[in-house]
Structure formats: structure tokens, C-alpha cells
Design an enzyme around this catalytic site. Structure first.
Site, PDB file in Angstrom:
ATOM      1  CE  LYS A 115      -5.816   6.696   8.738  1.00  9.74           C
ATOM      2  NZ  LYS A 115      -5.871   5.270   9.132  1.00  9.74           N
TER       3      LYS A 115
ATOM      4  CG  ASP B  58      -3.934   3.911  -2.148  1.00  7.24           C
ATOM      5  OD1 ASP B  58      -4.780   2.996  -2.125  1.00  7.24           O
ATOM      6  OD2 ASP B  58      -3.803   4.731  -1.217  1.00  7.24           O
TER       7      ASP B  58
ATOM      8  CG  ASP C 264      -1.861  -1.165   1.278  1.00 11.21           C
ATOM      9  OD1 ASP C 264      -1.999  -1.838   0.245  1.00 11.21           O
ATOM     10  OD2 ASP C 264      -2.456  -1.414   2.340  1.00 11.21           O
TER      11      ASP C 264
END
Length: 976
Positions: A752, A909, A677
Site C-alpha cells: 500500500k 482529495d 474520498d
């Protein structure tokens, strides 16, 4: 041929191999011998029908693996003397003519020999040809006969009931379908009969006449139930306009697929286009033509002549696309007939001596909604199902026709906008969602320009998957026992509290609040149950297949997605745990290492942020738990359930346990996809675009002892700024109060979401709402006003920290916004071409309204106008452009991995391959990232803007740093 040539030579008594010939006459002799000796017929005997000739000295017989030249003919020819004076003069020409023929024949034999030496293609797509063609036939049947199969099943059960005079013991939802089928079918048939009397007076008649009533009944029932299960408005309710459109689309699609059965010749009524009136052709003639076409197709199918079948479809597929207006008229009429004829009856024990409570299964209703960020409200029609239907909705997936299932053989390669993927189901290379400009641009783009995109989509579509039966079996056990484990929703509803006496207003107020909350929770559970049922039903359908494939297409930005909507690797942990690569590969030393790292990554909880060796140590310290999870997933300690991705973790635990218990762990076969990732991938792309050293360090574009965590670093910066602010005097600096209150709240989780969405152009208000949500979850402040103001302050500081760390990204985003603003101000959509040649047109235009009168109500269809949404064009450009780049990187990696012999799957991704191939994939994905950003991407973008809009003056490109892109090649944790 050889017999004829040499026979002619003997009849003419040509003395062409005489010892007494002059040096000139030796040329033909040598030429003939050269020809004969050069014919390598080795191995031809089996491939060609060549019989040895035994005359005039005879042709030596061919032997397997050997070739003898025609020695006997030379001897015979030498013995012949010419008796005709004219033959002497003409012999040389005759010989040359014969030799020329011999040379031609020799070349023909050589060619056949070469072809015979090539083994026949007995392996297709990694399987035997016979097996491939058998699966191909099944695939075509899946695409073309599902609705017919469902209708036939209903007819057969009804016929059986009449014969046996007994009601079959059917599951609840299947019994509902069966109960509705006959009355709905008969009502549709009545409509079709009426059309023949009122020719030309009913606008939707020519469309409905193109499909049998029973098939339309099945499509209407199944599509309605599917929409009620998965709709955005909530379970059990669907907007009428959406339902009518999708049912109309499904009917049109089935007409298109089966058109060759009802359009055999132009004289048939159903061969009329939408603008012509149907002729009154007898059913007998139509039936004969239909049967004739069906037999023709069946013969072609048996011979695997799929191209001829498709050509036959195209030949008879003379009708024009219906258009949305026709679709909603057909869909609305079918929904009306469903509502008028589909009834439901509660179980007998629910009523005493009174008459049975028979009521409609579906009803039309109206709802009023207030549009977001406006005071405007809009009223729309919707279809709701009865609570008794709703009760069985989450169990109905196994009885529904699910279109676009994974394919049994590799998808067709993409060759055009609507040419590729499925054989008969409509497939489009791009999901345009009605954006006309994007669709037009795609169709006009040369095929050669789109080849890299097509190749990447073909590569993704050719990855073969299978069901992990051990994980599916466990999921079925958990689901059968009520769910609630591994993130699966509870199959039981939350009890609704009993209504109290109304005298106590406080209690009544609390009851209303609690009831509302419980109903909302139950609706959410119901929606999740339906979603899980659909995923599991697809898994059950595919579990006994040796393997299957997911055809892919792209969204308008160039990101790739599987066409199948339910069970795919882009889905939840449940989907990913159930799926695995069909091909298994030995782990090897490297693969065993990566499998251990993979388990740590799936367990997460901070373990996935450690260095690789520490992740391996974590896994090895939990081997006992891993063995226990593998052997007794539910009866044991259930360690796997503590993982962030429990079902994927369990699948990996089973694989590692099998490997470590085998005599040679490194030789153990693994089907598990190992993920690599990106680290906040959007910011990685910004850092590369801006050659930003500081940003590159934060998102692992350079190597480090352990992976850098951008969220932790931003949180640390935010905390540092707040500590400084907290020391200020609240009298002169009001934010000092909020800074002090927030000091204990700043952590990775708080910032985040804001950091993640910064790539998408998160606004201040968006960041504020995200942080406010985190604070409310923690119950930090009781006062809502205090929570709001603290969130405002924290959002401002978080965005400031982001700008400091990613200065180049901020400058590039600003440049993107400025360019888009200028373009949109001229009423133009922002357009660009991705590095792989895909044209992108932002679809944001002001919606128009088109009113369509249907049998149920006047429906409002949304129509694209020429006016662009300027603000949306501006704010969406930056994230869309970055997504087009990450899509390009994934596609480049997919193609390179395929050429290197790797299995590859991608989720934007996150790149996946076998454990043993992770090192190779890691090298490739880094090389492709560097290759992508060594191109002058921003310069090319500016140049394309200037060419497209020559009258507009664009701002200069932002300054960029001097980060060395080649460092990415050495970055251990770039993708990890």
C-alpha cells in the site's frame, strides 16, 4: 421643490392648461399630466420627508400604498387669464422650462422611491447587522489585543499580590509565567533605558524601542514555551536560530499591529525607520500622543469604521520591514534576558535543611548533528528547558496566547498577495517560505488571472464551523482520566528502568538499551500530549461561540490549507470529531442513507471497500451498538472505539441515533460533514492525463458493482509474478529463494505505501525501505540480511507491477522528469501555471549561509542562492504538478458547490458536505473533473515551457490512450 415650481407658474399667471388652447398648447398640458400621473410615490412616505401642500387647489395628500396626482393645480391654472401681452408670447418657453424642471424633480422622486423600496441590509453573513458588527469588534480585539491582555493580566495579578500580601493559588505553569514576568520585564526595561544613553551604538535598539517592555516580556515567554511544545527537534528543546527568528517576528508583528499607537506623528521617537536614530522624546509626550491615537481608534471601532482604522494604521505604519537579520538580533537578545532572569525552584519537600535549589529555567547548549546521506556534521546552538519546566509543558496550552485563532466572522475576501483573510494579523495568499522568485511572480500576476483562486479560497473560508460539544465533553473526560482511549496518548510516562550493577556487563548493556527506548517513548508521548493540549485548548476557547471560520491560503503548488495551525479539519480524527458544520440541514431520505454509509466508511477495516448497499447493511446490523455508543460511550460496549476513526464515528453514531429515535428520521437535523474520498487520487489524475483505460479501471474512473481497490490489485499482480519466479531454479535465478520466502507475506498492506507514494515519484530505495519496515513489524525474518534482500526483491516486483498497470502514468512521469532535467540543467527553476491561473515556481535552490552576530552567539541564517538544486527540481516536478491539478479540481468543486447553495470543505482529495447534499456534490465533483481534463493540460504545459525557454528543445508529448473521460460522470465509486 413641487411647491416652488408650481408657485412660480401661478406668479407668472401662465395660462398653460386652458381649454381654449390650440392643439400645440395641449402638448404641455398632456406632458404635465403624464409627468404627474407617472410619479409612483407608493410606499415613499416612510422613506422620504414629503409634506402635502394645500394651496392653489392643494396637493392631494399621499396615502400609504396610493398616489394621487395633482388634479387641483390644473383647475386653478385654467382659471387664470393673462393680463400681460408679453406673457402670451413668452408663456410657451416658460412652461417648457418649468416642465423640464418638473421632469427632473419627478426623476429624483422616482429614484428615492426605488431606493426606499429596497429594504435596508439588516442581514450580514447570515446574521443580524448589529450582531455582525459586535462580532467584528471582538475579532479585531482578538487580533490586536491578545499580547496586551496577557501583559495586563500579569500586571493585575502582581498588583493584587502586593495589595493582599498573599500569593494567589495559580496553576503550575501560570505561576511560572507570573514569577518570570516581573524580572524579565525589568531587565528589558533596563535595556530600553540603556539605549537612551548609548544612542546609535546598539544595533537592535531602534527595533526594541518600538514596544513596551511588559509586552516584549510576555511575547518572549509565550513564544518560547510554544516552540518548546511543538518543535521538530523534540519537546523541551529548540534551535536557537529558530527561536530567535520567531520571537523577533512576533515582536515585529506586534509593533506593526500597534504602530498607530506609538507613531501618531513624525516627531515622535518611535516614528523613526530602522535606519534612523531614536530621538530623546519625553515619555509624557509619547503617552499623550498614544492616548490620543487610542481614543481616536476606539471611537472609530465603536462606529464600526474598520476601514478608517486600517487606514489610520497604514498612515502611521511608516517603518520598513525589519528583515531576518534584525529579527534574530532582537529575538536573541530577548532570549538572553529570559535565560538570565527566569528561574525555577523545586518544591520545598525535595530538599531538607540545605538552601533552596534555585536554577535557570532555560539554558543554552550546543548539539552536533550529521547531515543526512553525508559524512558532514554541523554544530548548532539550542535552548533547552529545565526538566521541571518540561514537566508542566503539556499543561501550559491553556495559559498561552495562541495567534491566528479561527475567525468569528467570515474572513476578508482575498484581493492581493497580502490582502485578505485576517483584518490585522499578517496574512499571505501563498506560503512561499522565503522563496523570492515565487513571491515576486505572485505579486506581479494580474488580479484578474488570480480571481478563480481567490474565489475558491474565499468559498473555503466562508464555511462556518462549530464545536461538537458532546464529543468535546467526552474527549475532556477521557483526557482528564489519563487518555489512552480512542487513539489519545497516555498522559503518564513509561517508567525508566533502574540502573543495575555495572559488574554484569550484559545486564548493563540491556539496561542502557531499554532506558534509551523508554526515554525516546516518553519524548514522543510528551510531544503528542502537547499537541493534544493545544488542539483541545482551541476547542475550549471556541466551544461557546455560535460559529467560526477558517481563512485559507495555498502552498506553492496551489493546495489549499487553513491558516490556523492547530484545530482544523485537515487534522487528526480527534480534530475532525470535535468539528462540525455550524449550519444544520434536514437529512432527508438521501441524507439518512449517506449517514449510514459514512459510519461504515469511518469504521473501515475493509467495510469501506464494500458496495454502498453492503455498507448500509453493515451499519443497520450494528444499530444496537450504535445506540449504545451514543448513550454510553464509555460505560457501554464501546463499539465506536473499534472504528479506524473513533471520534468521527462517535459523532456520526450520535447523529444517527437522534435521527432514528425521532418521529420523522428524515426530518432530523444533521451538522455532520459527510466525506467523499478519491481512490488513490494521484493515480486518478495520471489516468485522466494519459487517457489510460487500464489505469482508469483500477482507480474507479469507470463504474463497477463495487469499488475497485488498486492496492489489492497490485498485490495480486505482485503475487502472480512471485509465484512464477518461485518455480525457477535458485541455481540460475537467485531471486527464486526470496520469491518462495515472500509468497506468504504479499498482501494489500505490504504494497500500500509504495503504491500511494508512487505518485510522489518513489524511488527503488524508498520502496525497499517501506517494504522492509512492514516485514520488520511482522517479525518475518530474524536475519537482518535476509530481510534486506527480500525487501530489495519485493520492491523491484512491486514497481514492475505498478508500471504494467499504469503504463501511461509511467510515460508521463518520465516526460515530466526529462523536461525538468533539461530546464534545471540551464540553472532554471521549473515553472508552470495551474488551470486556475496560479503561477507555480519550484523553490528548490542551493542554500547559502549568512552569519549574524547576536548577543548570544554567531547565528547562521539560511539564504536562497541563484543556483538551483537540479536533481530536486527534476524528482519533485511530477508530484508537484499532480498536486497542482488536484488542488485545481478541489477549488473548482468548492466554487461550484457554493454557487449551488452547498456548504463545502475540502482536504485535498476528500470533499465534504451535508448528508442531504452528497448526491449534488458527487455530480458536481465529477463534472468538474471532466471539465478539468477536457482542457489540453499537457499541451499547454509544453507550450508554456517553449515560451519560457525558447532556446531549449523539449521532448515530444508521450502517447496517450483513448479512455472516454465522460465515463467518469457515471462512475459510482470515483469518489466514495
Amino acid at each position: 421643490m413641487w411647491r416652488n415650481i408650481l408657485g412660480r407658474a401661478s406668479l407668472r399667471k401662465v395660462k398653460f392648461l386652458s381649454d381654449s388652447s390650440s392643439s400645440g398648447t395641449h402638448y404641455p398640458v398632456n406632458r404635465v399630466r403624464g409627468i404627474l400621473s407617472s410619479v409612483n410615490l407608493s410606499g415613499v412616505r416612510n422613506g422620504l420627508s414629503i409634506n402635502p401642500v394645500n394651496e392653489m387647489g392643494g396637493l392631494s395628500s399621499f396615502r400609504h400604498g396610493q398616489c394621487y396626482v395633482f388634479e387641483g393645480y390644473a383647475t386653478a391654472a385654467q382659471a387664470i387669464d393673462s393680463t400681460d401681452p408679453e406673457d402670451e408670447s413668452s408663456g410657451s418657453d416658460e412652461v417648457n422650462e418649468l416642465i423640464t424642471e418638473m421632469e427632473k424633480e419627478t426623476e429624483r422622486i422616482r429614484k428615492k422611491a426605488r431606493l426606499a423600496a429596497i429594504p435596508p441590509k439588516r442581514v450580514i453573513a447570515g446574521m443580524g447587522a448589529q450582531k455582525f458588527y459586535m462580532l467584528k469588534q471582538r475579532q479585531v480585539k482578538m487580533e490586536t489585543e491578545e499580547w496586551e491582555r496577557a501583559a495586563r493580566e500579569c500586571r493585575e495579578i502582581l498588583a493584587d499580590m502586593c495589595e493582599q500580601k498573599l500569593a494567589p493559588n495559580l496553576p503550575y505553569m501560570k505561576s511560572l509565567f507570573l514569577g518570570w514576568f516581573e524580572p524579565v520585564r525589568n531587565a528589558i526595561q533596563d535595556d530600553l533605558d540603556t539605549f537612551k544613553i548609548k544612542k546609535g551604538k546598539i544595533p537592535y535598539a531602534p527595533f526594541m524601542e518600538q514596544l513596551p517592555a511588559d509586552k516584549m516580556a510576555v511575547i518572549t515567554m509565550h513564544k518560547m514555551m510554544g516552540l518548546l511544545m511543538t518543535n521538530a527537534e523534540g519537546v523541551g528543546i529548540v534551535k536557537l536560530v529558530n527561536a530567535a527568528t520567531q520571537i523577533g517576528e512576533a515582536v515585529e508583528q506586534e509593533v506593526r499591529i500597534n504602530s498607530f499607537l506609538q507613531k501618531k506623528n513624525k516627531k515622535n521617537a518611535t516614528d523613526k525607520t530602522i535606519n534612523t536614530e531614536a530621538e530623546n522624546v519625553s515619555e509624557e509626550i509619547v503617552a499623550k500622543e498614544t492616548e490620543k491615537a487610542r481614543k481616536q481608534v476606539t471611537v472609530l471601532m465603536e462606529k464600526n469604521k474598520l476601514r478608517q482604522v486600517k487606514a489610520l494604521v497604514r498612515k502611521h505604519d511608516s517603518f520598513k520591514p525589519w528583515g531576518q537579520e534584525a529579527q534574530v538580533k532582537v529575538g536573541a537578545r530577548l532570549i538572553q534576558l529570559l535565560m538570565e532572569n527566569a528561574y525555577i525552584q523545586p518544591p520545598a519537600e525535595q530538599f531538607d535543611d540545605g538552601p533552596p535549589d534555585i536554577r535557570p529555567a532555560f539554558k543554552q547548549n550546543f548539539r552536533t548533528v550529521t547531515l543526512e546521506n553525508t559524512k558532514t556534521s554541523r554544530r548548532y546552538g539550542c535552548i533547552e528547558c529545565d526538566p521541571l519546566v518540561l514537566k508542566g509543558l503539556d499543561k501550559s496550552a491553556r495559559h498561552m496566547v495562541i495567534p491566528y485563532l479561527p475567525m468569528l466572522i467570515p474572513p476578508q475576501n482575498w484581493t492581493g498577495y497580502d490582502q485578505g483573510a485576517h483584518f490585522f494579523l499578517p496574512s499571505y495568499v501563498m506560503r512561499t517560505h522565503g522563496a523570492k522568485q515565487q513571491r515576486t511572480v505572485m505579486k506581479r500576476t494580474p488580479k484578474e488571472q488570480l480571481e478563480p483562486v481567490y474565489e475558491a479560497l474565499d468559498t473555503l473560508g466562508n464555511t462556518k464551523w462549530k464545536i461538537n460539544k458532546k464529543v468535546l465533553s467526552l474527549v475532556d473526560r477521557i483526557w482528564a482520566n489519563g487518555g489512552r482511549i480512542g487513539g489519545l496518548v497516555d498522559r503518564e510516562d513509561v517508567p525508566i528502568p533502574e540502573e543495575p550493577e555495572r559488574e554484569d556487563q550484559e545486564k548493563f548493556k540491556n539496561w542502557r538499551w531499554e532506558s534509551k527506548k523508554a526515554i525516546k517513548q516518553n519524548n514522543e508521548r510528551h510531544s503528542q500530549r502537547c499537541d493534544i493540549e493545544l488542539k483541545l485548548e482551541v476547542a475550549r476557547k471556541m466551544k461557546d461561540e455560535e460559529g467560526f471560520y477558517y481563512p485559507h491560503n495555498v502552498d506553492f503548488r496551489g493546495r489549499a490549507y487553513p491558516i490556523h495551525p492547530y484545530l482544523n479539519h485537515l487534522g487528526s480524527d480527534l480534530c475532525r470529531g470535535i468539528l462540525e458544520f455550524c449550519e444544520g440541514k434536514p437529512l432527508g431520505k438521501s441524507g439518512l442513507r449517506w449517514l449510514k454509509i459514512h459510519i461504515a466508511n469511518l469504521y473501515a477495516g475493509g467495510v469501506d471497500k464494500l458496495a454502498y448497499e453492503d455498507r448500509i447493511a453493515f451499519t443497520e446490523s450494528h444499530l444496537e451498538d450504535i445506540f449504545d455508543s451514543s448513550d454510553r460511550p464509555l460505560e457501554g460496549k464501546r463499539w465506536w472505539l473499534n472504528a479506524e476513526d473513533p471520534f468521527q464515528c462517535l459523532a456520526a453514531c450520535i447523529n444517527l441515533s437522534e435521527a432514528l429515535r425521532s418521529p420523522f428520521p428524515e426530518a432530523a437535523i444533521s451538522h455532520i460533514p459527510i466525506h467523499q474520498d478519491g481512490s488513490c487520487n494521484g493515480l486518478q489524475h495520471y489516468a485522466a492525463l494519459g487517457r489510460d483505460k487500464l489505469g482508469a479501471d483500477a482507480v474507479n474512473l469507470v463504474t463497477g458493482e463495487k469499488p475497485a481497490d488498486v492496492y489489492t490489485e497490485i498485490a495480486a499482480r505482485v503475487l502472480k509474478i512471485m509465484q512464477q519466479d518461485a518455480e525457477e531454479d535458485p541455481e540460475t535465478f537467485p531471486n527464486a529463494t526470496y520469491a518462495k520466502l515472500m509468497l506468504d507475506q504479499v498482501d494489500r498492506k505490504l504494497v500500500k505505501q509504495t503504491v500511494m507514494t508512487s505518485v510522489y515519484g518513489v524511488t527503488y530505495s524508498g520502496a525497499r525501505d517501506q517494504i522492509k519496515k512492514r516485514l520488520k513489524e511482522r517479525g518475518t525474518f530474524e536475519d537482518d540480511s535476509l530481510t534486506f534482500h527480500a525487501s530489495c526483491y519485493a520492491a523491484k516486483i512491486t514497481l514492475k507491477a505498478l508500471e504494467e498497470m499504469f503504463e501511461a502514468a509511467r510515460a508521463i512521469k518520465s516526460w515530466f522528469g526529462d523536461c525538468a532535467k533539461i530546464i534545471a540543467s540551464e540553472n532554471n527553476a521549473v515553472c508552470w501555471t495551474t488551470p486556475l491561473g496560479l503561477p507555480v515556481v519550484q523553490p528548490y535552490r542551493k542554500p547559502g549561509r549568512h552569519l549574524v552576530k547576536t548577543t548570544l552567539q554567531v547565528l547562521t541564517l539560511s539564504r536562497e542562492t541563484d543556483k538551483v538544486m537540479a536533481r530536486r527540481q527534476m524528482t519533485a516536478f511530477a508530484p508537484n504538478f499532480i498536486h497542482s491539478l488536484d488542488g485545481s479540481h478541489m477549488m473548482m468543486t468548492a466554487v461550484a458547490c457554493n454557487r449551488a447553495g452547498l456548504s463545502f470543505a475540502g482536504v485535498h482529495d476528500s470533499f465534504w458536505t451535508h448528508a442531504c447534499d452528497v448526491d449534488v456534490m458527487n455530480t458536481i465533483l465529477r463534472e468538474k473533473f471532466v471539465e478539468l481534463y477536457e482542457k489540453p493540460i499537457l499541451e499547454n504545459l509544453l507550450e508554456s515551457f517553449q515560451k519560457s525557454f525558447p532556446d531549449i528543445s523539449f521532448p515530444p508529448l508521450p502517447e496517450r490512450g483513448d479512455f472516454d473521460l465522460r465515463k467518469v460522470l457515471e462512475s459510482t465509486y470515483f469518489f466514495n
